[in-house]
Structure formats: C-alpha cells, structure tokens
Write a protein that holds these residues in place. Structure first.
Motif, PDB file in Angstrom:
ATOM      1  N   THR A 161       0.852  -1.168   0.000  1.00  0.00           N
ATOM      2  CA  THR A 161       0.000   0.000   0.000  1.00  0.00           C
ATOM      3  C   THR A 161       0.900   1.234   0.000  1.00  0.00           C
ATOM      4  O   THR A 161       2.130   1.116  -0.120  1.00  0.00           O
ATOM      5  CB  THR A 161      -0.968  -0.043   1.208  1.00  0.00           C
ATOM      6  OG1 THR A 161      -1.832   1.099   1.169  1.00  0.00           O
ATOM      7  CG2 THR A 161      -0.245  -0.045   2.545  1.00  0.00           C
ATOM      8  N   GLN A 206      -5.632   0.435   3.737  1.00  0.00           N
ATOM      9  CA  GLN A 206      -6.000   0.458   2.315  1.00  0.00           C
ATOM     10  C   GLN A 206      -5.303  -0.689   1.564  1.00  0.00           C
ATOM     11  O   GLN A 206      -4.710  -0.507   0.500  1.00  0.00           O
ATOM     12  CB  GLN A 206      -5.735   1.846   1.688  1.00  0.00           C
ATOM     13  CG  GLN A 206      -6.137   2.026   0.226  1.00  0.00           C
ATOM     14  CD  GLN A 206      -7.623   1.734  -0.062  1.00  0.00           C
ATOM     15  OE1 GLN A 206      -8.434   1.622   0.847  1.00  0.00           O
ATOM     16  NE2 GLN A 206      -7.989   1.586  -1.308  1.00  0.00           N
ATOM     17  N   GLY A 244      -8.984  -2.430   2.454  1.00  0.00           N
ATOM     18  CA  GLY A 244      -9.162  -1.256   1.603  1.00  0.00           C
ATOM     19  C   GLY A 244     -10.588  -1.116   1.093  1.00  0.00           C
ATOM     20  O   GLY A 244     -11.413  -2.025   1.200  1.00  0.00           O
TER      21      GLY A 244
END
Ligand code: LLP
Length: 417
Positions: A161, A206, A244
């Motif tokens: 991420t 996320q 996410g």
C-alpha cells in the motif's frame, strides 16, 4: 450511476438515502460532511454476519472517524473500539461504548493515557515496545491493578500500500519483531502487574489484496502455536485493520470475503478473533459536500475553485489520494477538464485533478468516499472553521456536528499582557 448504494441519483440530483444533497447544502451550508446511517449499519452487519458462529470482537478504529454519533451507532450495534489516545478513550466512553470492548493501540501512549485506560478497565493494551511494557507494568503496580496486554508484533510483511500507511515492515516504527515478542512472552513472569491475554498485529491500511493479510496471519499463528506449546494461555488473537475500499478502480476483497478468509486461516484456533477495521466501516458511508465558488479558465487549465480545501480533506494533498467527485446536479451540457481546488494558499490544495465536469459557479459537488480519515484529519489551517457534519437516516437529516465558528477558533488564545 454513482456506484455507492446509499448515494444515488434521482431525477439527476444526487441523494443521500432519501434526502437530496442540494437540500442538505442549502439547509446546513457547505463544506459539509454527509454520512449515511444505512451504509454504516450495513458495513458493520457485513462484518458481523461474516463472523457467523465464530467468537469474535469487531473493534472499530476510532481514528477513521471519531464523531460521537458514529461511535454511538456502532456501540448500539455491539461494536468494540480500537483507540490510540486518551482523547479517543474519552470519546468512546462519552458515546456509550463499553470499556470491556476497547483495545488501546499506538507506539507512544503516555502515562496519563495509560492511567485513564487502566481506571476505565479496558479490554487490552496493544503494547508496541519493551519500554512501554515496563512503564505499564510499573504504573499498574502503583495503581494496584493488573493490566491486560497483547504485544503488537511486527510480522515484516509488505502490505503493498502507500508507504505512509504501511506499518508491518521491519523498518516501520510499529510493533516488536517476532523473535523479541517470543522472548518477552517467555519472560512474562517478570511483569507481575501485567497479564498477557492476547497477541496483536496490524500491517497497514487500504490493502486491496488478501495475500499480505494471509502472510501476516500465518506468522502470527506460528508464533501463537509456539507460545501455547510453552504453556502460555492466550485468550485472543487481534489481526488489526487495513481492509481497503474502492475509491476509483481498486478491487479490494469484500468485507465478507476478507472475514471469511481470516476465519478459514484460523479454523484450528480456539482464541477469540479481534479485528480493527476503520476505513472499510465508514469510508464509503460518507462524502464531503462542497460548493463551487468560482470557475477560472487560463490558457493551460480550467480551475473549479470550491469552498472545501485541504484542511477539510487532506488525503489528496498528503497521499495524492484519489476521491471521485460527482456533480450534485447531473447536467447533460458539455464537460470540461477541471482541476478541483480549494481556497487554501498552497498548490497542494486540491481535491481532484483532471475531472470531467459540467458545472457553473454555485453548483454543488460531492467528494466521495470521504467518510474515513476525512473529518478526523481535518485542521484549521488558514483559520478555516471545520465543516459541519450531518447523518442521514432515511428521509431525515441529523446535524451531528455544528460548523465551527471563528470565535471558537480563537477562544483559547491570548495576547501578551
Ligand atoms: N489498527 C491500527 C493499529 C491502526 O493503526 C489502524 C490505522 C487501524 C487499525 C485501522 O486501519 P483501517 O482499517 O482504517 O485501514 N490516514 C490514512 C490512514 C491511516 C491509517 C492508520 N492506522 C489515510 O487517510 O489513508
């Protein structure tokens, strides 16, 4: 189509549940955060239902959005909470949250915060260093208490991420390495005022793939096995947050696929499972409503100057994050390629680049997927009062935070006497 089940167009006007955003903007002003109670409830229920018969506790990560109304709704649904400060602890208690469902994460809890949490009898401290462990042991002793702890283990897994929100690599400041954690659990008798009740990790935010979660979970399970074979009684396994959401074309696993995968990878585990979701609970349940102040056309660019700015939603400025931007009144006129920017005096103050929009000054825009890390990361930069927040519930709208006033902003400041 808006792609968000609770935010849909009706006769070319964007609605939150059964209320038009035009009406909300006129009644409450802009910028204004708008949340859908139905969207929040359905995310929580998707988590809960996916755990089915599995003993579990969902600890909502308060940092994602700490408005009392949101915490209160989640508390009513049975949620627990993951906090990272004394302030968040007080919010959860004020909102009616059960302290026995609170876990306390964070690398830098100070003594006052620990004292507050010990007095409140929270479920567990997620401890992130040996120094913190020693401080907590000493404080608990002084208070004649036993502090329940989990060590936050850093499993050294790449969450794939944004680097700023990746937390489970060995170079990150979070948690303790597996080998050190093992040594500490082994010496748990050296901490008479602590009870080692859990094991914890959180690798980042996320995440749009399951594989990093699975890698982390495998490392945690191996450690858990070793600890158990040494006779340690661990009551819960906390696998953190991080799932996410879809901002644009990401394809994260659904909440139920994610929970099912966690459950499947831990079928032989008798411990209660804890998770700490933030973004996936509230991210797509909220938007930021803003008004177009001016349109400005230069030979190079078209600018839509709106009344929301980086102080209201700093994710684009901080992470170059993408948020969909929709016209509240969908028009069929020709679209132009706009830079959607705020009034703050920085080039980094943008909400979106290169958005095809058909707008006029005075038109409202909705910056989507802004429920998580929107209001909670807002500031007063440029002495801008913070936005109002409303929660839509069917056909009613509740003001859940008044727009700040300039007087409030300066109230605690003083001129030299
Ligand atoms: N647990 C711990 C220990 C955390 O540090 C976090 C988030 C969570 C749970 C919740 O993670 P989530 O489910 O929301 O991914 N401001 C950034 C996100 C920072 C996340 C920090 N930690 C953003 O706007 O993208």
């Amino acid at each position: 189509m808006s792609g968000f089940p609770e935010f849909k167009y009706r006769n070319n006007i964007l609605y939150a549940e059964s209320v038009s955003l035009q009406q909300i903007a006129q009644e409450f002003g802009t910028p204004c955060y708008v949340y859908s109670r139905a969207a929040l409830t359905s995310a929580y229920n998707e988590f809960k239902n996916a755990f089915a018969q599995r003993e579990h506790l969902i600890c909502y990560a308060v940092k994602a959005n700490s408005n009392l109304a949101i915490l209160n709704l989640l508390a009513q649904l049975g949620s627990g909470f993951d906090i990272v400060s004394g302030g968040e602890l007080q919010r959860v208690i004020k909102a009616g949250g059960n302290p026995q469902k609170i876990v306390f994460s964070g690398v830098g809890k100070n003594i006052d915060e620990m004292r507050m949490a010990l007095s409140a009898d929270i479920l567990c401290f997620n401890v992130e260093s040996l120094a913190e462990l020693q401080a907590l042991n000493q404080l608990a002793g002084k208070m004649n208490k036993t502090a329940p702890v989990s060590l936050r283990v850093n499993p050294d897994v790449d969450a794939k991420t944004h680097p700023y929100i990746s937390t489970g690599l060995k170079e990150n400041k979070f948690g303790v390495p597996v080998s050190e954690a093992e040594r500490i659990y082994h010496c748990s008798h050296e901490y008479p005022h602590l009870e080692f009740t859990g094991l914890d990790c959180h690798i980042g935010s996320q995440l749009t793939e399951l594989s990093p979660f699975m890698q982390a979970s495998e490392k945690m399970l191996n450690l858990l096995d070793r600890l158990q074979s040494q006779g340690l009684e661990i009551e819960h396994l906390d696998l953190g947050g991080g799932l996410g959401i879809r901002y644009t074309n990401e394809t994260p696993p659904s909440i139920s696929d994610y929970v099912s995968a966690l459950c499947a990878s831990t079928t032989h585990v008798k411990q209660r499972l804890l998770i700490e979701p933030g973004r996936s609970m509230i991210g797509n349940a909220g938007l930021l409503l803003t008004r177009t102040e001016y349109l400005k056309h230069t030979p190079d660019r078209n600018f839509a100057i709106v009344d929301a700015a980086m102080n209201d939603l700093m994710r684009p400025a901080l992470y170059d994050a993408y948020h969909d931007i929709l016209s509240v009144h969908q028009k069929t006129d020709k679209t132009l390629d706009y830079q959607v920017v705020g009034p703050v005096c920085e080039t980094g103050d943008f909400l979106g680049h290169n958005r095809m929009l058909s707008i006029a000054s005075g038109d409202y825009l909705a910056v989507m997927s802004a429920g998580a890390y929107g209001m909670s990361m807002s500031s007063n930069y440029n002495t801008r009062p913070r936005a109002a927040e409303v929660m839509v519930d069917g056909d009613s709208v509740h003001l859940i935070r008044q727009r700040e006033t300039i007087d409030q902003l300066t109230a605690s400041e003083a001129i030299l006497t």
